[in-house]
Each structure stands twice: as C-alpha cells, then as structure tokens.
Write an enzyme that holds these catalytic residues in place. Structure first.
Site, PDB file in Angstrom:
ATOM      1  N   HIS A  10      49.103  32.313  47.424  1.00  0.00           N
ATOM      2  CA  HIS A  10      48.962  31.008  48.076  1.00  0.00           C
ATOM      3  C   HIS A  10      50.352  30.394  48.179  1.00  0.00           C
ATOM      4  O   HIS A  10      50.985  30.150  47.149  1.00  0.00           O
ATOM      5  CB  HIS A  10      48.041  30.105  47.264  1.00  0.00           C
ATOM      6  CG  HIS A  10      46.669  30.665  47.077  1.00  0.00           C
ATOM      7  ND1 HIS A  10      45.630  30.364  47.925  1.00  0.00           N
ATOM      8  CD2 HIS A  10      46.176  31.533  46.153  1.00  0.00           C
ATOM      9  CE1 HIS A  10      44.537  31.012  47.518  1.00  0.00           C
ATOM     10  NE2 HIS A  10      44.846  31.729  46.456  1.00  0.00           N
TER      11      HIS A  10
ATOM     12  N   HIS B 220      37.738  34.586  48.572  1.00  0.00           N
ATOM     13  CA  HIS B 220      37.736  34.610  47.115  1.00  0.00           C
ATOM     14  C   HIS B 220      36.291  34.729  46.643  1.00  0.00           C
ATOM     15  O   HIS B 220      35.421  33.952  47.068  1.00  0.00           O
ATOM     16  CB  HIS B 220      38.320  33.316  46.556  1.00  0.00           C
ATOM     17  CG  HIS B 220      39.807  33.190  46.689  1.00  0.00           C
ATOM     18  ND1 HIS B 220      40.482  33.453  47.853  1.00  0.00           N
ATOM     19  CD2 HIS B 220      40.748  32.817  45.775  1.00  0.00           C
ATOM     20  CE1 HIS B 220      41.779  33.236  47.657  1.00  0.00           C
ATOM     21  NE2 HIS B 220      41.966  32.855  46.405  1.00  0.00           N
TER      22      HIS B 220
ATOM     23  N   GLU C  15      35.646  35.676  40.805  1.00  0.00           N
ATOM     24  CA  GLU C  15      36.694  35.344  39.841  1.00  0.00           C
ATOM     25  C   GLU C  15      36.023  34.514  38.743  1.00  0.00           C
ATOM     26  O   GLU C  15      35.650  35.026  37.704  1.00  0.00           O
ATOM     27  CB  GLU C  15      37.833  34.559  40.505  1.00  0.00           C
ATOM     28  CG  GLU C  15      38.926  34.133  39.529  1.00  0.00           C
ATOM     29  CD  GLU C  15      39.861  33.071  40.106  1.00  0.00           C
ATOM     30  OE1 GLU C  15      40.914  32.864  39.488  1.00  0.00           O
ATOM     31  OE2 GLU C  15      39.536  32.437  41.129  1.00  0.00           O
TER      32      GLU C  15
END
Length: 333
Positions: free
Chosen positions: A18, A196, A199
């Site tokens: 990022h 994403h 996680e």
C-alpha cells in the site's frame, strides 16, 4: 552464496504494498511542515512512537491520520519515489502498488492529483532504476458499496493508468460479498481484480472473493489453511496468495514468525509470494520480509528461488517478461 547474499541477488516482484503504508515518519513530518498541516506530534520521534499499535484497527487509525498531510501532486510523487528507492535497494524490479483514492477524495483531494503524482513517480522509476510498475486502486471495505461505485466512476477516465482494482481496510464484518456489484462492473470495464481475504477474516472470505468477486489473486489468504477443500482449490487453480509475513507478525495474525505457515503453504504447492504490505508501519520492506522468514523457518535456497519465481508468475506482467526474470532467477548459482 549465503542465504542473505541470495536474497539480495534475487530479482523480485512486489504484489502487495500500500503506497500510503510506505509513509516513513521523516517524510510524513517533512510534508506536514511543508503543507503547514497540524499533526499531533512535535517531532519525528513522536511520529515513530505513534507507529506502535496493537491490531489492524489501531494501525488503520494512524494510517489514515498520516494520509491527511498528503495534499498536492508533489506529495504523492514524493511518497511513491521514496518507496521506489527502497525497491532499488532490495532488487524489487517490478511492483504492483495499491493506492486508496477514497482516503484522499473524501478529504477533498482530486482523484487527478493522486494519480498524476503516483504515475509521475512510476515513470521516473522506470527511467532511473529500470523498475516497472502497475497501479491497483483499492476500495475501502469499511465504506459502502455505493461509495466504491462512485470511486470506480471517478477512475474510468484514468483507466489506462490503473491495471486493476482491489479491496482493503477493515476485513472483519465487511465480507467480499458486500462488494459483488462493484467488482462485476470493474471486470466489465476491463480491470483485473484482487481482494484482501483470509487475514483477520475467515477462510469463508477467500471463498467469497473467488466465487463472487472472481479475483485474479488473493491478498493475504493465510487463513485458507483452515479449510482443506479451499487449499485443494487454491493449488489446483494456481491461485496466488500475496503473503506479508512481517505484517502478519505485527498484527498478531501469528504470535511468532516461527509459527508462520508460508513455508508449509509453499511446500504444499500453493503459489505464495512475499510482500511488505505497509512496510513503514510493519517493520520492513521486501528483503526484511525475506530475511525474517528465512531466519525463522530455515528456508532453503531452492525455496527462496521459488518464492521469487512465484512473485513474477503471479504478477500482471507479460509472459515474455515472466520468462526473462525466471531465467535470471534460475541462473543464480
């Protein structure tokens, strides 16, 4: 050649970083002063102290506060350029950077300001360092799908500068299914898609990213191991996982690097890659991540080479470029 020498010699592609998460305290403080933005820190040391956090949300709170100092095109250029200098040091020869336009447009910063600053840095990095790059625009999952649809519309005039869209920010409570419509529209517009998943969120989120968002690769995905059927699918489909070891440690996804599952995933045939995520906050850039897992998990030279090979195979570069970098990796003695 020692493991450390091999890590330094290997060409690598970074697929999960990022750009706002590469904001080093020194640069944040300098840009805040340049733009006369008040931040609640009196020195670089105080900024560094603020980078101590205990979970994903407390990290995100600091992350978004830091982004507030980014106002002008030059600020975004300087942010990206500092990251490219780290790439050059770590032999990252290709990078696919995430950026979060909503973090900036919601503050009144024009989409054009963000993309132009980042693109100019990408162009200069190619000219000076020979580093190739792609930009991936992420939707903030704690915001609504309607807000993501608005951001997608803003991005369309810059489609030639953005290779794909992604999904980041707070994972728990914001499943991929929340964004099924906007990802369908992004795919129709010709964007590649990533997300994403797995996680902090469960393996079920990985299933949703695959089946509902129809992603080209999964960002993180380390909790996929909790579902044997999902693991079989990931292996069969050669679905890449962009794993971020130091990030996982810092956010307590694992309590100790020796417990990290990246080597097990690799040995089972999952196309795992090594990445730095938000390196200024999580304690290291690409080579730092390679060194951390090598020391903790006793990775072999063959495994290190396979991780480097995976990074290019999972990337969005051409087949010819993949073959070129693969040949160089294989040739390293």
């Amino acid at each position: 050649m020692s493991q450390l020498e091999l890590i330094r010699a290997l060409p690598k592609a970074e697929l999960h970083v990022h750009i706002e998460g590469t904001f080093e305290p020194e640069l944040m403080f300098a840009i805040a002063q340049r733009n006369q933005i008040d931040i609640p820190y009196m020195s670089v040391e105080e900024v560094k102290q603020a980078y101590n956090f205990h979970n994903l949300q407390s990290f995100l709170d600091i992350y978004y506060a830091g982004a507030n100092v980014l106002i002008h095109e030059q600020d975004f250029y300087d942010l990206a350029w500092a990251y490219f200098e780290k790439c050059a040091e770590d032999r990252v020869v290709h990078t696919e950077m995430f950026f979060d336009p909503q973090t900036h447009t919601d503050r009144g910063i024009a989409f054009e300001t963000v993309i132009n600053g980042l693109q100019r840095a990408c162009d200069d990095a190619k000219a000076k360092f020979g580093i190739s790059s792609h930009l991936i625009m992420c939707f903030l999952r704690h915001l609504s799908e309607e807000a993501a649809l608005e951001t997608l519309a803003q991005a369309l005039p810059y489609k030639d500068q953005i290779i794909g869209v992604g999904l980041d920010s707070s994972e728990v409570g914001h499943p991929p299914s929340k964004f099924e419509r906007v990802f369908a529209k992004a795919r129709e517009a010709g964007f590649l898609v990533v997300a994403h998943a797995g996680e902090e969120g469960p393996a079920e989120y990985v299933w949703e990213a695959l089946d509902l968002l129809k992603v080209n690769r999964i960002d993180h995905g380390v909790r996929s191991e909790e579902d044997p059927v999902l693991m079989q699918r990931l292996i069969a489909e050669k679905m890449p996982l962009t794993v971020c070891p130091l990030s996982n440690l810092k956010l307590c996804v694992v309590d100790d690097m020796a417990q990290h599952n990246i080597r097990r995933l690799l040995q089972q045939g999952v196309q795992v890659t090594v990445n730095s995520d938000d390196p200024s906050y999580f304690g290291g850039y690409m080579n730092d991540n390679f060194i951390a897992i090598t020391d903790a998990l006793d990775l072999t030279a063959a495994e290190l080479k396979q991780l480097a090979l995976n990074s290019f195979e999972a990337s969005f570069i051409s087949a010819e470029e993949k073959q070129k970098w693969a040949a160089e990796i294989v040739a390293i003695a």
